[in-house]
Design a protein around this motif. Structure first.
Motif, PDB file in Angstrom:
ATOM      1  N   ASN A 283     -27.241   6.077  -6.762  1.00 57.49           N
ATOM      2  CA  ASN A 283     -26.423   5.549  -7.864  1.00 57.49           C
ATOM      3  C   ASN A 283     -25.678   6.665  -8.584  1.00 57.49           C
ATOM      4  O   ASN A 283     -24.527   6.497  -8.976  1.00 57.49           O
ATOM      5  CB  ASN A 283     -27.296   4.785  -8.862  1.00 57.49           C
ATOM      6  CG  ASN A 283     -27.753   3.450  -8.335  1.00 57.49           C
ATOM      7  OD1 ASN A 283     -27.168   2.902  -7.404  1.00 57.49           O
ATOM      8  ND2 ASN A 283     -28.821   2.936  -8.903  1.00 57.49           N
ATOM      9  N   LEU A 284     -26.335   7.794  -8.746  1.00 60.12           N
ATOM     10  CA  LEU A 284     -25.706   8.922  -9.432  1.00 60.12           C
ATOM     11  C   LEU A 284     -24.555   9.501  -8.611  1.00 60.12           C
ATOM     12  O   LEU A 284     -23.504   9.837  -9.161  1.00 60.12           O
ATOM     13  CB  LEU A 284     -26.748   9.997  -9.744  1.00 60.12           C
ATOM     14  CG  LEU A 284     -26.394  11.045 -10.780  1.00 60.12           C
ATOM     15  CD1 LEU A 284     -25.957  10.411 -12.098  1.00 60.12           C
ATOM     16  CD2 LEU A 284     -27.572  11.963 -11.023  1.00 60.12           C
ATOM     17  N   VAL A 285     -24.715   9.577  -7.303  1.00 61.57           N
ATOM     18  CA  VAL A 285     -23.642  10.065  -6.430  1.00 61.57           C
ATOM     19  C   VAL A 285     -22.435   9.131  -6.514  1.00 61.57           C
ATOM     20  O   VAL A 285     -21.291   9.583  -6.653  1.00 61.57           O
ATOM     21  CB  VAL A 285     -24.134  10.230  -4.974  1.00 61.57           C
ATOM     22  CG1 VAL A 285     -22.973  10.473  -4.035  1.00 61.57           C
ATOM     23  CG2 VAL A 285     -25.137  11.370  -4.881  1.00 61.57           C
ATOM     24  N   LEU A 286     -22.664   7.820  -6.463  1.00 57.63           N
ATOM     25  CA  LEU A 286     -21.565   6.854  -6.595  1.00 57.63           C
ATOM     26  C   LEU A 286     -20.905   6.969  -7.968  1.00 57.63           C
ATOM     27  O   LEU A 286     -19.686   6.872  -8.101  1.00 57.63           O
ATOM     28  CB  LEU A 286     -22.076   5.428  -6.377  1.00 57.63           C
ATOM     29  CG  LEU A 286     -22.502   5.094  -4.955  1.00 57.63           C
ATOM     30  CD1 LEU A 286     -23.133   3.708  -4.918  1.00 57.63           C
ATOM     31  CD2 LEU A 286     -21.334   5.182  -3.990  1.00 57.63           C
ATOM     32  N   PHE A 287     -21.713   7.206  -8.985  1.00 57.33           N
ATOM     33  CA  PHE A 287     -21.201   7.400 -10.336  1.00 57.33           C
ATOM     34  C   PHE A 287     -20.278   8.613 -10.399  1.00 57.33           C
ATOM     35  O   PHE A 287     -19.205   8.563 -10.987  1.00 57.33           O
ATOM     36  CB  PHE A 287     -22.378   7.563 -11.304  1.00 57.33           C
ATOM     37  CG  PHE A 287     -21.968   7.872 -12.698  1.00 57.33           C
ATOM     38  CD1 PHE A 287     -21.603   6.857 -13.564  1.00 57.33           C
ATOM     39  CD2 PHE A 287     -21.933   9.179 -13.155  1.00 57.33           C
ATOM     40  CE1 PHE A 287     -21.227   7.143 -14.865  1.00 57.33           C
ATOM     41  CE2 PHE A 287     -21.555   9.474 -14.447  1.00 57.33           C
ATOM     42  CZ  PHE A 287     -21.196   8.447 -15.307  1.00 57.33           C
ATOM     43  N   PHE A 288     -20.694   9.725  -9.769  1.00 57.39           N
ATOM     44  CA  PHE A 288     -19.872  10.939  -9.764  1.00 57.39           C
ATOM     45  C   PHE A 288     -18.540  10.705  -9.055  1.00 57.39           C
ATOM     46  O   PHE A 288     -17.510  11.255  -9.459  1.00 57.39           O
ATOM     47  CB  PHE A 288     -20.610  12.110  -9.133  1.00 57.39           C
ATOM     48  CG  PHE A 288     -21.738  12.655  -9.964  1.00 57.39           C
ATOM     49  CD1 PHE A 288     -21.683  12.641 -11.346  1.00 57.39           C
ATOM     50  CD2 PHE A 288     -22.858  13.192  -9.366  1.00 57.39           C
ATOM     51  CE1 PHE A 288     -22.719  13.144 -12.124  1.00 57.39           C
ATOM     52  CE2 PHE A 288     -23.898  13.703 -10.128  1.00 57.39           C
ATOM     53  CZ  PHE A 288     -23.828  13.676 -11.507  1.00 57.39           C
ATOM     54  N   ILE A 289     -18.540   9.898  -8.014  1.00 56.14           N
ATOM     55  CA  ILE A 289     -17.298   9.567  -7.304  1.00 56.14           C
ATOM     56  C   ILE A 289     -16.355   8.808  -8.243  1.00 56.14           C
ATOM     57  O   ILE A 289     -15.162   9.101  -8.319  1.00 56.14           O
ATOM     58  CB  ILE A 289     -17.594   8.769  -6.021  1.00 56.14           C
ATOM     59  CG1 ILE A 289     -18.298   9.678  -5.007  1.00 56.14           C
ATOM     60  CG2 ILE A 289     -16.313   8.183  -5.431  1.00 56.14           C
ATOM     61  CD1 ILE A 289     -18.876   8.950  -3.812  1.00 56.14           C
ATOM     62  N   LYS A 290     -16.894   7.832  -8.983  1.00 57.65           N
ATOM     63  CA  LYS A 290     -16.087   7.077  -9.950  1.00 57.65           C
ATOM     64  C   LYS A 290     -15.584   8.006 -11.060  1.00 57.65           C
ATOM     65  O   LYS A 290     -14.437   7.905 -11.492  1.00 57.65           O
ATOM     66  CB  LYS A 290     -16.906   5.952 -10.569  1.00 57.65           C
ATOM     67  CG  LYS A 290     -17.236   4.834  -9.624  1.00 57.65           C
ATOM     68  CD  LYS A 290     -18.111   3.812 -10.307  1.00 57.65           C
ATOM     69  CE  LYS A 290     -18.615   2.782  -9.317  1.00 57.65           C
ATOM     70  NZ  LYS A 290     -19.553   1.843  -9.953  1.00 57.65           N
ATOM     71  N   LEU A 291     -16.448   8.890 -11.503  1.00 58.69           N
ATOM     72  CA  LEU A 291     -16.103   9.840 -12.561  1.00 58.69           C
ATOM     73  C   LEU A 291     -14.967  10.751 -12.120  1.00 58.69           C
ATOM     74  O   LEU A 291     -14.070  11.062 -12.901  1.00 58.69           O
ATOM     75  CB  LEU A 291     -17.344  10.659 -12.908  1.00 58.69           C
ATOM     76  CG  LEU A 291     -17.362  11.466 -14.189  1.00 58.69           C
ATOM     77  CD1 LEU A 291     -17.230  10.548 -15.397  1.00 58.69           C
ATOM     78  CD2 LEU A 291     -18.665  12.244 -14.277  1.00 58.69           C
TER      79      LEU A 291
END
Length: 84
Positions: free
Chosen positions: A24-32
């Motif tokens: 989830n954090l990796v996907l969050f960083f992509i969105k960020l």
């Protein structure tokens, strides 16, 4: 597109997370990286001792603290009480 840099503190926290939270954090960083101010991330300015920084919501309970201009430095990650 923004450049996301992760602090050593967040790297240490990341190593201790379970696989689901890491994903989830990796996907969050992509969105960020695409747009840190998309409404989905609920990015908002902080006040008090964290004035000048921003926070984003990863989930209901997890927050990510960052400093942004053209480059994003992720400085902290954890529950609301842990990061504030």
């Amino acid at each position: 597109m923004y450049k996301v840099t992760i602090s050593s503190r967040v790297k240490k926290i990341f190593k201790k997370l379970d696989k689901r939270t890491k994903d989830n954090l990796v996907l969050f960083f992509i969105k960020l990286e695409k747009n840190p101010f998309t409404p989905e991330l609920k990015t908002h300015k902080l006040t008090g001792r964290l004035k000048g920084s921003y926070a984003c919501s990863l989930s209901y309970g997890d927050r990510v603290i960052l400093i942004t201009e053209k480059e994003i430095l992720v400085t902290d990650f954890g529950s609301h009480d842990e990061v504030y």
